[in-house]
Scaffold this active site. Structure first.
Site, PDB file in Angstrom:
ATOM      1  CB  SER A   1       4.312   3.828   1.936  1.00  0.00           C
ATOM      2  OG  SER A   1       4.815   2.634   2.511  1.00  0.00           O
ATOM      3  CE  LYS A   2      -2.572  -1.143  -1.333  1.00  0.00           C
ATOM      4  NZ  LYS A   2      -3.002  -1.509  -2.639  1.00  0.00           N
ATOM      5  NE  ARG A   3       7.732  -2.946   0.855  1.00  0.00           N
ATOM      6  CZ  ARG A   3       8.683  -2.243   1.451  1.00  0.00           C
ATOM      7  NH1 ARG A   3       8.806  -0.965   1.235  1.00  0.00           N
ATOM      8  NH2 ARG A   3       9.540  -2.817   2.256  1.00  0.00           N
TER       9      ARG A   3
END
Ligand code: GLU
Length: 322
Positions: A256-258
């Protein structure tokens, strides 16, 4: 003609390189390393070790305003936690300013550099619309050499590129090839405020540390051309380059981007240990199936250099995949 002490260092580095492959990981201590950096570190280590080669850690800390306290210690701790052990002590660019300055004056004396007094505003005016950086058109090339301050400002120093192609060996795609004057332009090696440019320091270090394989993110693909130009101007042989896809390219979509932006800390807080993280980084390049747990050393045992290169070439060019 280079001074003797530089010629001797270049010859010593060539001997070192002839003894065996040498890789390097060169983080900037500007903050916590994100997972993309750590994946580059893992691959750079893997590519050096699969060849039975040395792996050096270079800290790119010349841009002092961007350095963050504690960042270097955190880099060392992250690499150690992942099981990526480097050879010798870290090489700090900040301790090598004298060396870069002596290369700069040798290049200057040999006519390889020229002073440039173009202002930022002028360069912005001539740059392409929509903010694309234009290639420096050589306005000050050929102007009479004037070293001293003018209106209180010193010049910057640019590398005078010869017309023609700058080429390099690219391991994960077609060999690099850029038109020196049309696509690269005479890059600044020393800024007007005295800062030594990244291209200068990187080229000098890759040459003088005898580096044979540079593994880094493909955001630095175009930066290779001026670095090759500096190395060749010093009479050296450029390394081979492995430009890896960035983690936000298709290859890293499973994180995920996070997760990608944050470093190791949130993963450790979630209870992930080093084998889980090594597995996750390797899986993001299709080197192991998802959710594999393995140490960096076990990853090394899974691959040969040639098989790894084939796999990375496929992953690096998702557009050609069916
Ligand atoms: N220090 C540079 C960075 O962190 C990388 C330099 C290189 O690998 O050539 O982006």
């Amino acid at each position: 003609m280079l001074p003797d002490h530089l010629q001797q260092r270049i010859a010593a580095a060539a001997r070192l390189r002839a003894e065996g492959p040498r890789g390097r990981y060169a983080p900037s201590p500007t903050g916590p390393q994100h997972l993309g950096n750590l994946r580059t570190a893992l691959l750079s280590w893997l590519i050096a070790r699969l060849q039975g080669g040395a792996w050096l850690l270079r800290i790119d800390d010349l841009d002092t305003p961007r350095n963050r306290p504690g960042a270097e210690a955190a880099i060392l701790a992250d690499l150690t936690w992942l099981g990526l052990h480097w050879d010798g002590g870290p090489v700090r660019q900040s301790a090598r300013r004298g060396l870069y300055a002596s290369v700069l004056s040798a290049l200057r004396r040999s006519g390889g550099l020229y002073p440039c007094r173009c202002s930022r505003r002028l360069l912005a005016d001539i740059s392409a619309p929509h903010g694309a950086t234009a290639v420096y058109p050589g306005i000050c090339r050929g102007a009479p050499l004037a070293w001293g301050p003018q209106q209180g400002r010193l010049p910057s120093w640019r590398l005078a590129l010869q017309p023609g192609w700058l080429r390099w060996q690219e391991q994960l795609g077609p060999d690099g090839c850029l038109d020196a004057r049309g696509q690269v332009g005479d890059v600044v090696l020393r800024r007007a405020d005295g800062f030594l440019a990244y291209h200068l320091a990187t080229a000098v270090d890759d040459l003088l540390l005898g580096i044979s394989d540079v593994v880094r993110g493909n955001d630095l693909w175009a930066a290779t051309a001026p670095q090759v130009a500096v190395i060749e101007r010093l009479g050296g042989t450029p390394p081979r380059f492995w430009h890896l896809p960035l983690l936000h390219d298709a290859a890293g979509q499973r994180l995920s981007k996070r997760e990608r932006a944050a470093g190791l800390e949130p993963l450790r807080q979630r209870g992930l240990d080093a084998p889980a993280v090594v597995g996750m980084l390797a899986a993001s390049l299709d080197l192991v199936p998802p959710a594999t747990r393995l140490s960096a050393d076990e990853l090394r045992q899974h691959w040969t250099l040639e098989a790894l290169r084939r796999q990375l070439r496929q992953t690096a060019q998702p557009a050609t995949k069916t």
